[in-house]
Scaffold this motif. Structure first.
Motif, PDB file in Angstrom:
ATOM      1  N   GLU A 133       0.818  -1.255  -0.043  1.00 12.22           N
ATOM      2  CA  GLU A 133      -0.152   0.136   0.068  1.00 12.22           C
ATOM      3  C   GLU A 133       0.910   1.330  -0.010  1.00 12.22           C
ATOM      4  N   LEU A 134       2.085   1.118   0.607  1.00 12.00           N
ATOM      5  CA  LEU A 134       2.790   2.390   0.496  1.00 12.00           C
ATOM      6  C   LEU A 134       3.739   2.498  -0.666  1.00 12.00           C
ATOM      7  N   ARG A 135       3.930   1.307  -1.316  1.00 20.10           N
ATOM      8  CA  ARG A 135       4.588   1.224  -2.633  1.00 20.10           C
ATOM      9  C   ARG A 135       3.678   2.092  -3.807  1.00 20.10           C
ATOM     10  N   ALA A 136       2.380   2.033  -3.636  1.00 20.51           N
ATOM     11  CA  ALA A 136       1.586   2.936  -4.443  1.00 20.51           C
ATOM     12  C   ALA A 136       1.431   4.387  -3.954  1.00 20.51           C
ATOM     13  N   ASN A 137       0.902   5.229  -5.113  1.00 20.92           N
ATOM     14  CA  ASN A 137       0.811   6.409  -4.865  1.00 20.92           C
ATOM     15  C   ASN A 137      -0.471   6.638  -4.016  1.00 20.92           C
ATOM     16  N   MET A 138      -0.428   6.947  -2.615  1.00 19.59           N
ATOM     17  CA  MET A 138      -1.629   6.853  -1.883  1.00 19.59           C
ATOM     18  C   MET A 138      -2.046   8.257  -2.000  1.00 19.59           C
ATOM     19  N   GLU A 139      -3.516   8.562  -2.009  1.00 22.19           N
ATOM     20  CA  GLU A 139      -4.046   9.647  -2.242  1.00 22.19           C
ATOM     21  C   GLU A 139      -4.889  10.176  -0.756  1.00 22.19           C
ATOM     22  N   TRP A 140      -4.475  11.397  -0.262  1.00 20.41           N
ATOM     23  CA  TRP A 140      -4.786  12.132   0.850  1.00 20.41           C
ATOM     24  C   TRP A 140      -5.234  13.420   0.635  1.00 20.41           C
ATOM     25  N   GLY A 141      -6.282  13.910   1.453  1.00 19.77           N
ATOM     26  CA  GLY A 141      -6.806  15.386   1.089  1.00 19.77           C
ATOM     27  C   GLY A 141      -7.364  16.001   2.498  1.00 19.77           C
ATOM     28  N   VAL A 142      -7.623  17.045   2.459  1.00 15.44           N
ATOM     29  CA  VAL A 142      -7.993  18.021   3.620  1.00 15.44           C
ATOM     30  C   VAL A 142      -9.595  18.480   3.132  1.00 15.44           C
ATOM     31  N   THR A 143     -10.290  18.760   4.101  1.00 16.99           N
ATOM     32  CA  THR A 143     -11.601  19.185   3.878  1.00 16.99           C
ATOM     33  C   THR A 143     -12.298  19.943   4.974  1.00 16.99           C
ATOM     34  N   VAL A 144     -13.167  20.935   4.723  1.00 16.24           N
ATOM     35  CA  VAL A 144     -13.836  21.712   5.664  1.00 16.24           C
ATOM     36  C   VAL A 144     -15.338  21.238   5.835  1.00 16.24           C
ATOM     37  N   LEU A 145     -15.895  20.682   6.832  1.00 13.58           N
ATOM     38  CA  LEU A 145     -17.141  20.207   6.927  1.00 13.58           C
ATOM     39  C   LEU A 145     -17.901  21.133   8.018  1.00 13.58           C
ATOM     40  N   GLY A 146     -19.519  21.137   7.595  1.00 12.24           N
ATOM     41  CA  GLY A 146     -20.506  21.535   8.507  1.00 12.24           C
ATOM     42  C   GLY A 146     -20.374  23.082   8.904  1.00 12.24           C
ATOM     43  N   THR A 147     -19.600  23.730   7.848  1.00 18.32           N
ATOM     44  CA  THR A 147     -19.778  25.287   8.162  1.00 18.32           C
ATOM     45  C   THR A 147     -21.178  25.968   7.336  1.00 18.32           C
ATOM     46  N   SER A 148     -21.617  26.992   8.178  1.00 18.80           N
ATOM     47  CA  SER A 148     -23.025  27.633   7.844  1.00 18.80           C
ATOM     48  C   SER A 148     -22.385  28.985   7.231  1.00 18.80           C
ATOM     49  N   ALA A 149     -21.434  29.488   7.416  1.00 20.66           N
ATOM     50  CA  ALA A 149     -20.990  30.985   6.961  1.00 20.66           C
ATOM     51  C   ALA A 149     -19.541  30.774   6.259  1.00 20.66           C
ATOM     52  N   ALA A 150     -19.430  31.895   5.453  1.00 24.55           N
ATOM     53  CA  ALA A 150     -18.167  31.834   4.750  1.00 24.55           C
ATOM     54  C   ALA A 150     -16.934  31.939   5.742  1.00 24.55           C
ATOM     55  N   VAL A 151     -15.849  31.045   5.640  1.00 27.72           N
ATOM     56  CA  VAL A 151     -14.830  31.263   6.344  1.00 27.72           C
ATOM     57  C   VAL A 151     -13.739  30.960   5.287  1.00 27.72           C
ATOM     58  N   GLY A 152     -12.541  31.349   6.054  1.00 27.97           N
ATOM     59  CA  GLY A 152     -11.160  31.103   5.272  1.00 27.97           C
ATOM     60  C   GLY A 152     -10.244  29.921   5.902  1.00 27.97           C
ATOM     61  N   VAL A 153      -9.912  29.049   5.184  1.00 32.90           N
ATOM     62  CA  VAL A 153      -8.901  28.253   5.886  1.00 32.90           C
ATOM     63  C   VAL A 153      -7.765  28.008   4.703  1.00 32.90           C
ATOM     64  N   LEU A 154      -6.544  28.115   5.260  1.00 36.59           N
ATOM     65  CA  LEU A 154      -5.349  28.137   4.451  1.00 36.59           C
ATOM     66  C   LEU A 154      -4.301  26.776   4.999  1.00 36.59           C
ATOM     67  N   VAL A 155      -4.035  25.957   4.162  1.00 39.46           N
ATOM     68  CA  VAL A 155      -2.933  25.040   4.237  1.00 39.46           C
ATOM     69  C   VAL A 155      -1.665  25.245   3.707  1.00 39.46           C
ATOM     70  N   THR A 156      -0.567  25.265   4.247  1.00 39.74           N
ATOM     71  CA  THR A 156       0.711  25.652   3.540  1.00 39.74           C
ATOM     72  C   THR A 156       1.621  24.623   3.502  1.00 39.74           C
ATOM     73  N   GLN A 157       1.395  23.556   4.218  1.00 41.96           N
ATOM     74  CA  GLN A 157       2.315  22.379   3.958  1.00 41.96           C
ATOM     75  C   GLN A 157       1.432  21.134   4.499  1.00 41.96           C
ATOM     76  N   MET A 158       1.664  19.866   3.693  1.00 38.64           N
ATOM     77  CA  MET A 158       1.278  18.591   4.039  1.00 38.64           C
ATOM     78  C   MET A 158       2.007  17.470   3.713  1.00 38.64           C
ATOM     79  N   TYR A 159       2.461  16.623   4.557  1.00 44.22           N
ATOM     80  CA  TYR A 159       3.063  15.453   4.440  1.00 44.22           C
ATOM     81  C   TYR A 159       2.739  14.100   5.085  1.00 44.22           C
ATOM     82  N   LEU A 160       3.210  12.934   4.916  1.00 41.16           N
ATOM     83  CA  LEU A 160       2.808  11.709   5.593  1.00 41.16           C
ATOM     84  C   LEU A 160       4.360  11.365   6.462  1.00 41.16           C
ATOM     85  N   GLU A 161       3.993  10.877   7.518  1.00 44.85           N
ATOM     86  CA  GLU A 161       5.144  10.333   8.324  1.00 44.85           C
ATOM     87  C   GLU A 161       4.598   9.103   8.616  1.00 44.85           C
ATOM     88  N   VAL A 162       5.660   7.901   8.372  1.00 47.64           N
ATOM     89  CA  VAL A 162       5.403   6.425   8.260  1.00 47.64           C
ATOM     90  C   VAL A 162       6.336   5.987   9.311  1.00 47.64           C
TER      91      VAL A 162
END
Length: 437
Positions: A258-287
């Protein structure tokens, strides 16, 4: 009287000579510096042992006792026998999760010796990292930051330990659930590796409202959202982590494939009722894993090798020589590494350069083996290859002896590429290719 005085003079002279000889015999080498790298290893890793040594009489030999497991001979790679650097590589084997000492012993020509211990360990686990390499299925967030990157994945692939804190980001100001995903690098694990956990890191902050940040794993067109969420700081980017002991798609522990394949991961914002701002500057996996990792599959004496020079990667070639007649001894045997891909002589076989403006370089172009008894094979000698410019090259080892015809190994193909723009970033993959002549 004259004869008696003369006799005393000879006696004094003999005493002086004996004292002088005794002083030479007792002089010991000076080990200026000694090290092993890396200091944390597991079976299958390659450890480099290095010692800087001075001696006015000249160094005869340098050896390293690898924690009582094996003794290896260090070769002179820089300087001379009076002031030089001695080095060799060791393939780690038969270690346990404890601390070890490597004892490096230098002997000079008169027979004086000096030793030093260098500590290292085989921890019960090792850590590998995976960075984004291209955009995934979901691309609902926008490219942002003070100096936007050309793609979403390049917006969050900052070098480990150095998030750019808003220079490049992905962001969203939408008021409903919105996703963004990335494919990540592969790790080359053998089947005997145990994956203890996969931790997702996301450096993020908010820009208004009260958003909560989630991560998800995407597999076979299904998004597996983690139930843990984080509120975000309005001013500072902070590291938020999600630890996965099991694969969320299967409910079972991770496996190597499973780690020899290109795994797909993501970020999401759930359950908001008003306009908000979310900024992600870095993402990585630690095995977190146990066992021998970072080793490609396959027989690389015939398969092509790939080296990413922008990732500071290096490839270690292990070569040896064999006396094949079974009758004669090979005298004054040398082993060299050749390539046909230098800048100066493209397409022509020559010893790998150790410096200069070349496409590829090595820590050394050759080693002195000595005499080989009939029918015997030398131990492995290691060449650390670094790529500096994009290109495709071939490598082979050449064995020479005073009383033998030169012999060459099967050539091995190496492609040096520049798939990403992350110069100076740590290399995650240590590759070992074996060849012999």
């Amino acid at each position: 009287m004259k004869q008696k005085i003369k006799h005393r003079g000879i006696g004094i002279g003999i005493i002086i000579i004996l004292l002088s000889v005794s002083t030479i015999a007792c002089a010991n080498p000076t080990i200026i510096n000694a090290s092993v790298s890396p200091e944390k290893v597991v079976p299958g890793d390659v450890m480099t042992v290095t010692a800087e040594i001075k001696d006015e009489h000249g160094i005869k030999s340098v050896q390293a006792d690898m924690g009582g497991i094996e003794t290896i001979i260090l070769e002179l790679v820089e300087g001379d026998i009076y002031n030089g650097t001695w080095q060799n590589n060791w393939i780690v084997h038969d270690t346990e999760p404890i601390w070890y000492n490597t004892t490096i012993t230098a002997e000079n020509i008169p027979g004086g010796k000096a030793s030093v211990n260098v500590e290292w360990e085989d921890p019960s686990y090792s850590i590998g990292y995976m960075l984004p390499v291209y955009d995934g299925y979901w691309m609902d967030w926008t490219i942002g930051g003070t100096s936007p990157a050309p793609t979403r994945w390049e917006s969050v692939d900052d070098p480990l330990g150095s998030p750019d804190n808003g220079t490049t980001v992905v962001d969203t100001y939408l008021a409903y659930p919105v996703n963004n995903s990335f494919f990540f690098e592969t790790l080359y694990f053998g089947e005997d590796v145990v994956i203890n956990s996969v931790t997702v890191h996301a450096w993020a902050r908010k820009d208004g409202g009260s958003p909560t940040l989630y991560v998800f794993y995407r597999y076979n067109d299904t998004d597996y959202v983690n139930a843990t969420s984080y509120g975000l700081d309005p001013n500072d980017y902070e590291d938020h982590t999600w630890v996965y002991i099991n694969n969320p798609a299967t409910g079972s522990p991770w496996n190597a494939s499973e780690l020899r394949a290109n795994m797909e991961w993501g970020v999401t914002v759930l359950g908001t009722s008003a306009a908000v701002g979310v900024l992600v500057t870095q993402m990585y996996l630690e095995v977190n894993y146990s066992g021998a990792g970072f080793r490609p599959e396959g027989d690389f004496t015939t398969s092509p090798a790939v080296l990413n020079y922008t990732d500071n990667q290096s490839i270690i070639f292990a070569g040896n020589c064999t006396e094949t007649t079974g009758v004669y001894n090979a005298t004054n045997t040398f082993i060299y590494l050749e390539t046909n891909g230098t800048k100066k002589y493209p397409g022509l076989w020559e010893d790998v350069p150790t410096g200069g403006d070349e496409y590829v370089t090595s820590n050394t172009s050759g080693y002195y083996i000595g005499n080989l008894s009939s029918g015997t094979t030398s131990s492995n000698y290691y060449f650390n290859i670094t790529g500096h410019k994009v290109g495709e090259h071939w490598f082979r080892v050449r064995c020479e002896a005073d009383n033998a015809v030169d012999n060459y190994s099967q050539p091995v193909n190496l492609t040096v590429r520049n798939p990403l723009s992350r110069a100076g970033e740590q290399s995650w993959q240590r590759l070992l290719y074996n060849t012999s002549g």
